[in-house]
Design a protein around this motif. Structure first.
Motif, PDB file in Angstrom:
ATOM      1  N   HIS A 227      20.429  46.304 -34.016  1.00  0.00           N
ATOM      2  CA  HIS A 227      21.269  47.476 -34.296  1.00  0.00           C
ATOM      3  C   HIS A 227      21.428  47.728 -35.795  1.00  0.00           C
ATOM      4  CE1 HIS A 227      22.400  47.813 -30.068  1.00  0.00           C
ATOM      5  NE2 HIS A 227      22.600  46.498 -30.063  1.00  0.00           N
ATOM      6  N   GLY A 228      20.660  46.973 -36.599  1.00  0.00           N
ATOM      7  CA  GLY A 228      20.715  47.164 -38.037  1.00  0.00           C
ATOM      8  C   GLY A 228      21.836  46.417 -38.731  1.00  0.00           C
ATOM      9  N   ARG A 229      22.543  45.539 -38.017  1.00  0.00           N
ATOM     10  CA  ARG A 229      23.646  44.791 -38.622  1.00  0.00           C
ATOM     11  C   ARG A 229      23.124  43.524 -39.286  1.00  0.00           C
ATOM     12  NH1 ARG A 229      27.118  45.483 -33.180  1.00  0.00           N
ATOM     13  NH2 ARG A 229      25.291  44.309 -32.461  1.00  0.00           N
ATOM     14  N   GLU A 230      23.668  43.210 -40.463  1.00  0.00           N
ATOM     15  CA  GLU A 230      23.209  42.061 -41.245  1.00  0.00           C
ATOM     16  C   GLU A 230      23.633  40.757 -40.577  1.00  0.00           C
ATOM     17  OE1 GLU A 230      24.580  42.416 -45.206  1.00  0.00           O
ATOM     18  OE2 GLU A 230      23.445  44.260 -45.635  1.00  0.00           O
ATOM     19  N   LEU A 231      22.698  39.764 -40.626  1.00  0.00           N
ATOM     20  CA  LEU A 231      22.961  38.439 -40.051  1.00  0.00           C
ATOM     21  C   LEU A 231      22.751  37.334 -41.075  1.00  0.00           C
ATOM     22  CD1 LEU A 231      21.156  38.788 -36.580  1.00  0.00           C
ATOM     23  CD2 LEU A 231      23.590  38.965 -37.053  1.00  0.00           C
ATOM     24  N   GLY A 232      22.855  37.653 -42.332  1.00  0.00           N
ATOM     25  CA  GLY A 232      22.629  36.660 -43.368  1.00  0.00           C
ATOM     26  C   GLY A 232      21.183  36.646 -43.810  1.00  0.00           C
ATOM     27  N   SER A 233      20.682  35.460 -44.206  1.00  0.00           N
ATOM     28  CA  SER A 233      19.305  35.359 -44.682  1.00  0.00           C
ATOM     29  C   SER A 233      18.736  33.991 -44.349  1.00  0.00           C
ATOM     30  CB  SER A 233      19.246  35.585 -46.200  1.00  0.00           C
ATOM     31  OG  SER A 233      19.951  34.544 -46.858  1.00  0.00           O
ATOM     32  N   ILE A 234      17.419  33.868 -44.533  1.00  0.00           N
ATOM     33  CA  ILE A 234      16.733  32.593 -44.334  1.00  0.00           C
ATOM     34  C   ILE A 234      15.885  32.306 -45.561  1.00  0.00           C
ATOM     35  CG2 ILE A 234      16.647  32.586 -41.819  1.00  0.00           C
ATOM     36  CD1 ILE A 234      13.850  33.829 -42.005  1.00  0.00           C
ATOM     37  N   SER A 235      15.637  31.010 -45.779  1.00  0.00           N
ATOM     38  CA  SER A 235      14.718  30.573 -46.829  1.00  0.00           C
ATOM     39  C   SER A 235      13.387  30.217 -46.180  1.00  0.00           C
ATOM     40  CB  SER A 235      15.275  29.359 -47.574  1.00  0.00           C
ATOM     41  OG  SER A 235      16.505  29.693 -48.203  1.00  0.00           O
ATOM     42  N   VAL A 236      12.321  30.730 -46.765  1.00  0.00           N
ATOM     43  CA  VAL A 236      10.997  30.578 -46.168  1.00  0.00           C
ATOM     44  C   VAL A 236      10.051  29.963 -47.193  1.00  0.00           C
ATOM     45  CG1 VAL A 236       9.037  31.781 -45.147  1.00  0.00           C
ATOM     46  CG2 VAL A 236      11.364  32.563 -44.668  1.00  0.00           C
ATOM     47  N   ARG A 237       9.313  28.927 -46.715  1.00  0.00           N
ATOM     48  CA  ARG A 237       8.302  28.302 -47.561  1.00  0.00           C
ATOM     49  C   ARG A 237       7.005  28.212 -46.756  1.00  0.00           C
ATOM     50  NH1 ARG A 237       6.441  23.124 -48.065  1.00  0.00           N
ATOM     51  NH2 ARG A 237       8.030  22.383 -46.603  1.00  0.00           N
ATOM     52  N   GLU A 238       5.890  28.581 -47.406  1.00  0.00           N
ATOM     53  CA  GLU A 238       4.595  28.467 -46.735  1.00  0.00           C
ATOM     54  C   GLU A 238       4.151  27.010 -46.720  1.00  0.00           C
ATOM     55  OE1 GLU A 238       1.777  31.048 -48.545  1.00  0.00           O
ATOM     56  OE2 GLU A 238       2.951  32.863 -48.174  1.00  0.00           O
ATOM     57  N   VAL A 239       3.881  26.506 -45.491  1.00  0.00           N
ATOM     58  CA  VAL A 239       3.441  25.121 -45.336  1.00  0.00           C
ATOM     59  C   VAL A 239       1.924  25.025 -45.410  1.00  0.00           C
ATOM     60  CG1 VAL A 239       3.362  23.167 -43.728  1.00  0.00           C
ATOM     61  CG2 VAL A 239       5.447  24.542 -43.941  1.00  0.00           C
ATOM     62  N   ALA A 240       1.225  25.977 -44.730  1.00  0.00           N
ATOM     63  CA  ALA A 240      -0.242  25.906 -44.692  1.00  0.00           C
ATOM     64  C   ALA A 240      -0.812  27.240 -44.249  1.00  0.00           C
ATOM     65  CB  ALA A 240      -0.697  24.812 -43.730  1.00  0.00           C
ATOM     66  N   VAL A 241      -2.001  27.517 -44.780  1.00  0.00           N
ATOM     67  CA  VAL A 241      -2.845  28.527 -44.161  1.00  0.00           C
ATOM     68  C   VAL A 241      -3.677  27.750 -43.147  1.00  0.00           C
ATOM     69  CG1 VAL A 241      -4.699  30.180 -44.489  1.00  0.00           C
ATOM     70  CG2 VAL A 241      -2.877  29.989 -46.201  1.00  0.00           C
ATOM     71  N   SER A 242      -3.427  27.994 -41.856  1.00  0.00           N
ATOM     72  CA  SER A 242      -3.898  27.118 -40.789  1.00  0.00           C
ATOM     73  C   SER A 242      -5.401  26.909 -40.832  1.00  0.00           C
ATOM     74  CB  SER A 242      -3.498  27.692 -39.428  1.00  0.00           C
ATOM     75  OG  SER A 242      -3.973  26.866 -38.385  1.00  0.00           O
ATOM     76  N   ALA A 243      -5.791  25.643 -40.722  1.00  0.00           N
ATOM     77  CA  ALA A 243      -7.211  25.309 -40.615  1.00  0.00           C
ATOM     78  C   ALA A 243      -7.664  25.343 -39.158  1.00  0.00           C
ATOM     79  CB  ALA A 243      -7.464  23.922 -41.204  1.00  0.00           C
ATOM     80  N   GLU A 244      -6.712  25.225 -38.226  1.00  0.00           N
ATOM     81  CA  GLU A 244      -7.063  25.189 -36.808  1.00  0.00           C
ATOM     82  C   GLU A 244      -7.086  26.585 -36.170  1.00  0.00           C
ATOM     83  OE1 GLU A 244      -5.106  21.427 -38.059  1.00  0.00           O
ATOM     84  OE2 GLU A 244      -4.455  23.522 -38.058  1.00  0.00           O
ATOM     85  N   ILE A 245      -6.188  27.458 -36.602  1.00  0.00           N
ATOM     86  CA  ILE A 245      -6.099  28.812 -36.040  1.00  0.00           C
ATOM     87  C   ILE A 245      -6.448  29.790 -37.148  1.00  0.00           C
ATOM     88  CG2 ILE A 245      -4.642  30.503 -34.870  1.00  0.00           C
ATOM     89  CD1 ILE A 245      -2.913  28.177 -33.914  1.00  0.00           C
ATOM     90  N   ALA A 246      -7.627  30.352 -37.067  1.00  0.00           N
ATOM     91  CA  ALA A 246      -8.111  31.209 -38.147  1.00  0.00           C
ATOM     92  C   ALA A 246      -7.175  32.390 -38.375  1.00  0.00           C
ATOM     93  CB  ALA A 246      -9.508  31.716 -37.808  1.00  0.00           C
ATOM     94  N   GLY A 247      -6.862  32.634 -39.655  1.00  0.00           N
ATOM     95  CA  GLY A 247      -6.057  33.782 -40.020  1.00  0.00           C
ATOM     96  C   GLY A 247      -4.568  33.611 -39.827  1.00  0.00           C
ATOM     97  N   ALA A 248      -4.094  32.397 -39.529  1.00  0.00           N
ATOM     98  CA  ALA A 248      -2.662  32.158 -39.298  1.00  0.00           C
ATOM     99  C   ALA A 248      -2.054  31.383 -40.462  1.00  0.00           C
ATOM    100  CB  ALA A 248      -2.456  31.407 -37.996  1.00  0.00           C
ATOM    101  N   VAL A 249      -0.756  31.593 -40.664  1.00  0.00           N
ATOM    102  CA  VAL A 249      -0.010  30.922 -41.726  1.00  0.00           C
ATOM    103  C   VAL A 249       1.198  30.238 -41.106  1.00  0.00           C
ATOM    104  CG1 VAL A 249       1.262  31.234 -43.894  1.00  0.00           C
ATOM    105  CG2 VAL A 249      -0.753  32.651 -43.400  1.00  0.00           C
ATOM    106  N   VAL A 250       1.484  29.008 -41.539  1.00  0.00           N
ATOM    107  CA  VAL A 250       2.622  28.235 -41.033  1.00  0.00           C
ATOM    108  C   VAL A 250       3.754  28.322 -42.057  1.00  0.00           C
ATOM    109  CG1 VAL A 250       3.438  26.002 -40.211  1.00  0.00           C
ATOM    110  CG2 VAL A 250       1.046  26.676 -39.844  1.00  0.00           C
TER     111      VAL A 250
END
Length: 428
Positions: A227-250
């Motif tokens: 509904h467009g209401r704010e729920l705070g925020s999250i911190s995101v860090r890239e762990v890996a560009v997946s070697a097992e699943i092509a084109g995916a990022v963890v």
């Protein structure tokens, strides 16, 4: 002279019995009446060519009616006797035979009488004694042997077919039109499949593009519910560009009642040659399926999520849409249920934020190409198999269309007058 004006007296050989005397009369609509006298046999049999809506243009099967009259078989079945019904071994026959093919009556296993042959006594249908059945079958074989040798046979069949020829021709035209429409659809699908094969072949030949290594610094993403209401925020860090699943990022995610890993890549279910959708798996995925084997599965509001979310397009993803993602909780390796409403609300906000973060990558095209090249071999195999199936279906529909058009023409020819104003076949 029309065939309906002809009458003959013939003798019919009955194996192991002798000869039957028969008076043969040609009736309307291709019917032929046999008034038979033989040892323990007397009465009238009428041979009626059967014309079916989806059968051959000229009837190939017949029924043998017990007794005289032009009324439809069923009109007499439950009500009353026909005139001069045959009496065989003292049993009066009632009804008619099964659909018979006169050219194929030599097989002793063929049920000539079928389920519509009875005797009718006191308003009740009764079974025919076995001796009566055998003699009746012998007489019918003899009658049909004579019938199939008649020089007027084609005229009789045409006369029977002419009754419904116009109606059946219209039906054949409808069947042909349906087959032709299906044929056009199959041709379009084959062209589309060939284009897909060309696209996938081109993708396999393309040189892979460089992918950006994982960025280890934290990124803060705001969360917004459906509904467009704010729920705070999250911190995101890239762990890996997946070697097992092509084109995916963890991604490692923390904050705002969320902790764990998410794997984000391209649509895995309805993949185009170059997939445009989004797939978000809950946990550090090393395979697209087998969700229960993933490690670092995320918790949202203290609830561990199971499975993932797949969307076949990325065009409609915003911070607040789609408003639901169908988050689930695992109860066993093979079962689960929907997440609580509050968990679904926050999980949806996290998934949308991660999807938009993934779509904003500078190497998005390279990631999609990597996914496409990984998918291409299996997609090529499936598409080529689909092409072979379409080719078989197209060949069958071509046969169907030709068969129905031919039958339409043959049926129209039965009703088309000659230039001198007469029918194309003598009226019977």
């Amino acid at each position: 002279m029309t065939v309906s004006s002809l009458t003959q007296r013939v003798e019919l050989p009955l194996p192991d019995i002798g000869l039957a005397a028969a008076r043969v009369t040609f009736l309307k609509h291709g019917r032929v009446r046999y008034v038979v006298r033989a040892p323990h046999v007397r009465g009238t049999f009428v041979v009626i060519p059967q014309h079916f809506r989806d059968g051959p243009a000229l009837p190939s099967s017949v029924v043998v009616q017990f007794g005289d009259g032009l009324d439809p078989q069923g009109a007499y079945y439950w009500r009353k006797h026909r005139p001069d019904e045959p009496v065989v071994h003292g049993v009066r026959l009632h009804g008619w035979t099964s659909s018979l093919h006169p050219d194929n009556l030599s097989d002793g296993y063929i049920d000539i009488l079928g389920s519509y042959t009875h005797s009718l006594r006191g308003g009740a249908l009764r079974e025919i004694p076995r001796a009566t059945q055998r003699r009746t079958e012998t007489v019918i074989r003899a009658i049909l042997g004579h019938w199939r040798s008649l020089p007027q046979l084609d005229q009789l069949r045409a006369a029977a077919a002419r009754i419904h020829a116009a109606e059946y021709a219209e039906h054949a035209a409808e069947r042909a039109a349906a087959a032709e429409a299906q044929l056009a659809q199959l041709q379009s699908e084959r062209a589309q499949a060939r284009r897909r094969v060309n696209a996938l072949t081109g993708i396999r030949r393309r040189r892979p593009r460089a992918l950006t290594p994982p960025r280890t610094h934290l990124v803060h993403l705001p969360l917004v519910d459906g509904h467009g209401r704010e729920l705070g925020s999250i911190s995101v860090r890239e762990v890996a560009v997946s070697a097992e699943i092509a084109g995916a990022v963890v991604y490692e995610v923390s904050g705002a009642r969320v902790h764990g890993r998410f794997t984000v890549g391209s649509d895995i279910y309805r993949a185009a040659p170059v997939p445009q959708g989004i797939w978000v798996a809950y946990g550090h995925a090393t395979r697209t399926h087998f969700e229960n084997e993933r490690v670092h599965r995320p918790t949202v509001n203290g609830v561990t999520l199971s499975g993932g979310w797949n969307h076949d397009t990325s065009d409609d993803i915003t911070p607040s849409t789609p408003d639901t993602i169908g988050a689930r909780v695992e109860t066993s390796p093979t079962t689960g249920h929907s997440a609580p409403a509050a968990t679904e609300r926050r999980a949806g906000a996290v998934v949308r934020a991660l999807a938009l973060h993934f779509l904003a990558r500078k190497d998005l095209d390279a990631l999609r190409l990597a996914a496409a090249q990984a998918n291409a071999p299996s997609l090529l195999f499936e598409t080529r198999r689909h092409l072979r199936s379409l080719a078989k279906q197209q060949a069958q529909e071509e046969k169907n269309a030709k068969r129905h058009r031919l039958r339409e023409r043959e049926l129209h020819a039965l009703t088309a007058p000659h230039r001198d104003g007469h029918q194309s076949a003598p009226t019977a």
